[in-house]
Motif scaffolding. Structure first.
Motif, short mmCIF file in Angstrom:
data_model
loop_
_atom_site.label_atom_id
_atom_site.label_comp_id
_atom_site.label_asym_id
_atom_site.label_seq_id
_atom_site.Cartn_x
_atom_site.Cartn_y
_atom_site.Cartn_z
N GLU A 3 -11.57 -10.21 0.93
CA GLU A 3 -10.12 -10.16 1.04
C GLU A 3 -9.45 -10.65 -0.23
O GLU A 3 -8.46 -10.10 -0.67
CB GLU A 3 -9.66 -10.99 2.24
N PHE A 31 -6.26 -1.08 3.04
CA PHE A 31 -6.28 -2.48 3.46
C PHE A 31 -5.59 -3.37 2.43
O PHE A 31 -4.99 -4.40 2.77
CB PHE A 31 -7.71 -2.94 3.71
N ASP A 41 -1.39 -3.82 9.43
CA ASP A 41 -2.85 -3.84 9.59
C ASP A 41 -3.29 -2.73 10.55
O ASP A 41 -4.34 -2.11 10.35
CB ASP A 41 -3.30 -5.20 10.15
N ALA A 44 -3.78 0.67 8.78
CA ALA A 44 -5.04 0.78 8.04
C ALA A 44 -6.23 0.84 9.00
O ALA A 44 -7.20 1.58 8.77
CB ALA A 44 -5.18 -0.41 7.08
#
Length: 722
Positions: A3, A31, A41, A44
């Protein structure tokens, strides 16, 4: 990919071309967009899940899946592939920072709709009609299946009701309609519209009644129910089983209060079976969830196609708030014979969930589209032409009261009359020897009630209904005075005129000194603001040397939607000739403003139109100074948003922030001949604000207070000219 690596300044983002050529690169990009807050979110995640379930789909297919989910989150049912390619920022507008990944706009601009559509048709996740695929492609419109199915259900439900409608004998309706809307007022614009709406509602088992605040929607629907109950009792010996509903508890409570007065008003009308009719009109309004029998923690209801509501009719208020899922459930629960009436303002209070059903149903309503046989039937049933605009009988009552007032003032019953023909108004002048009426006398007359008309409206209410006013002035010889009354006229259209370049920017920093909004308004989200966009045309640019206003135009934005018919558009008598150089810009001549009210008469009307709204203008300092010359009796001290300053703050490095340049930059479209008119430029300014809004939100500017702070940062003192 971790991330942290998605937003790391050192991340080597794939190019737009690489992302469209590689599914994994595209998913990583999606993302990343979600982490940056550009999409949800969920958007995606849907693309990622479909990549697993239908792995043959290429990157463009996954991008389309993300986009249709994003659109649903924004309240839209579908993605138009051509719009996504040609106007991507109307779907997703972002403000990329340093080291940001490629934007959605960059990818969408590379996708040709024909090839994109072909790729989607070859993907197993996409169907073209009934089935189980998660997505549906219809032409170049991509849906989530749930919304496609519900849209089909709504369309079929409406079509079925319209096909089942039997033409009612106009002669049987006319006597009842004349009782509900007495002939003495049936040509009045509001009452006539209500009468036409009731007739259409009795003719068709599916009816939409729409209009802005104060247009009498509640009056119309209650009188429609009375009309239908009279017909039902006469033909079948029993009243209809009717329920009133609204999407929320607050809306239901509000309608419950207002219908009581309307039902009580029926007592004074000589209706057949009057008491039975009044008793058969429901006094309680239910929420749609309660009407349909909502089951906790599910999307299912007690009433549906196999267990329909035991009703003959349902009327739904605030229908603009009903989303596609609820509308589909309602139509599914209605028995085939049951009538449905939708009531609401198509331009306000949009649904929280996806699907602006009322707005879509009304998309072509303003154009009329009456078939010839329907027009003839309406005239027979109501006595009101379907094309009517005026209010002749009511205006005659008004003129009678005016002549009585003038007789008392002038001491004579003999008056001269003159008619002045403008482009959109006819000015009626009543002339007498002596002094003009004072403003106090005019105010007293404006407050007078016209007892000869239904509901005894005030003179001022009737004038406002016609966007009119009245003022008194002395003739130049000092011997005679006149009262001027502007009335509607058919617009005269001439040859197109050649326009010169727009006026240069005018800078004045007085708007920075306006008092700040109160705390509640300051915190209000930009999308929740009521905004009045306005513009002026003037005799010239030297406002401090005598140039003045000749035209004011304004329009209203509510909940980030431009209201098509809620406008303010007036000509102003400047009291001086309009120079040819100014006419070359705005096209207005002395004859266009001859007989128009002066600015002191119109400013209070404009202030009333603004109400509690925030005002919006382009190069606002010029227009505010024009409307507030020294000695002006009206102060415009509400918060002011300026699209010129906001554009400068957003794009400091770009040149060209005039309205024409920005309209081109944001692909705004406007009809030929409307630019450099006050109302035309006000509408362009409103459209520009709506185009700037997503960019402001992408930068984290979401409240009025934040927008005013950004605007203040754009002041450039070196540019000031006084």
């Amino acid at each position: 990919m971790s991330e942290t690596s998605l937003t790391s300044p050192n991340t080597a983002w794939p190019s737009s071309e690489q992302a469209l050529a590689d599914r994994e690169a595209l998913l990583a990009l999606l993302f990343a967009w979600a982490e940056l807050g550009w999409i949800r979110d969920l958007d995606a995640a849907l693309a990622h899940r479909l990549a697993q379930l239908a792995p043959e789909g290429d990157a463009s297919c996954l991008l389309a899946a993300m986009l249709v989910s994003h659109q649903a989150g924004q309240g839209h049912l579908l993605v138009d592939l051509t719009q996504a390619h040609e106007q991507p920022t109307t779907l997703i507008a972002v403000e990329p920072g340093d080291d940001a990944p490629p934007t959605p706009e960059a990818l969408l601009s590379l996708l040709a709709p024909a090839r994109w559509s072909q790729a989607l048709r070859g993907w197993s996740a996409v169907g073209s009609g009934p089935g189980n695929s998660p997505l549906v492609l219809e032409g170049e419109r991509l849906y989530l299946r749930r919304y496609w199915r519900n849209e089909q259900q709504v369309a079929n439900g409406v079509d079925t009701r319209l096909a089942l409608g039997e033409v009612v004998d106009a002669a049987t309706l006319r006597p009842v309609l004349d009782v509900l809307f007495p002939p003495a007022s049936h040509s009045a614009e509001q009452a006539g519209s209500q009468k036409l709406a009731c007739a259409l509602g009795a003719r068709a088992p599916f009816t939409v009644i729409t209009g802005g605040p104060g247009t009498g929607k509640t009056t119309t629907v209650i009188r429609l129910l009375a009309l239908l109950q009279v017909q039902a009792i006469a033909t079948r010996g029993a009243p209809l089983a009717i329920r009133l509903a609204a999407p929320t508890g607050k809306a239901a409570a509000r309608l419950s209060e207002s219908i009581r007065d309307q039902i009580d008003a029926l007592e004074g009308l000589d209706l057949p079976h009057a008491e039975q009719v009044r008793d058969a009109i429901p006094h309680e309004v239910l929420t749609l969830h309660r009407l349909l029998g909502a089951r906790p923690d599910t999307r299912h209801f007690r009433y549906h196609r196999l267990n329909p509501l035991p009703l003959d009719m349902v009327a739904v208020d605030e229908a603009s708030m009903v989303d596609i899922d609820m509308m589909a459930a309602l139509l599914d629960a209605l028995p085939p014979h049951a009538r449905l009436v939708l009531l609401g303002d198509k331009d306000q209070l949009a649904s929280v969930e996806a699907g602006a059903v009322l707005g879509n149903l009304c998309a072509r309503a303003e154009a009329g589209h009456y078939r010839e046989e329907v027009t003839q039937w309406l005239e027979s049933a109501t006595g009101v032409p379907a094309w009517f605009k005026g209010d002749a009988p009511a205006l005659l009552v008004l003129l009678e009261s005016l002549l009585e007032r003038l007789r008392e003032h002038a001491g004579t019953t003999s008056f001269e009359g003159e008619m002045l023909l403008g482009n959109r108004r006819v000015y009626l002048d009543l002339i007498w020897p002596g002094k003009p009426l004072s403003q106090r006398e005019l105010t007293t007359w404006s407050d007078q009630r016209l007892a000869a008309l239904p509901l005894s409206p005030r003179v001022g209410d009737l004038l406002r209904q016609h966007a009119s006013d009245a003022w008194s002035l002395a003739d130049s010889d000092g011997k005679y005075a006149r009262l001027r009354l502007p009335l509607p006229a058919v617009e005269r259209v001439g040859a197109p005129r050649t326009l010169a370049a727009p006026r240069p920017e005018f800078h004045d920093f007085g708007i920075a000194d306006l008092p700040p909004p109160d705390a509640e308004l300051a915190r209000r989200p930009l999308r929740a603001l009521e905004i009045v966009a306005f513009d002026t045309e003037t005799t010239g640019l030297e406002l401090r040397r005598g140039d003045t206003v000749i035209s004011i135009g304004a329009c209203r934005i509510v909940n980030a939607r431009l209201l098509a018919s809620d406008v303010f558009d007036v000509r102003v008598d400047p009291g001086k000739p309009i120079p040819p150089a100014s006419t070359a810009i705005h096209g207005l001549t002395d004859s266009d403003v001859s007989g128009a009210p002066p600015l002191p008469v119109l400013l209070p009307r404009f202030r009333n139109y603004i109400g509690d709204a925030v005002v919006l203008a382009h190069n606002a300092a010029f227009d505010l100074l024009a409307l507030q010359p020294p000695g002006a009796s009206v102060t415009l001290d509400m918060p002011v948003l300026d699209t010129l300053l906001i554009s400068r703050a957003l794009d400091e490095s770009l040149d060209g922030h005039d309205l024409d340049t920005l309209a081109d930059r944001y692909s705004l479209r406007f009809p030929p001949g409307t630019r450099h008119t006050a109302l035309g430029d006000a509408r362009v300014t409103a459209e520009l604000w709506l185009a700037l809004l997503p960019r402001l939100e992408a930068r984290g500017i979401e409240t009025l207070e934040q927008a005013l702070a950004l605007q203040a940062s754009a002041f450039d003192k070196e540019d000031a000219c006084t």
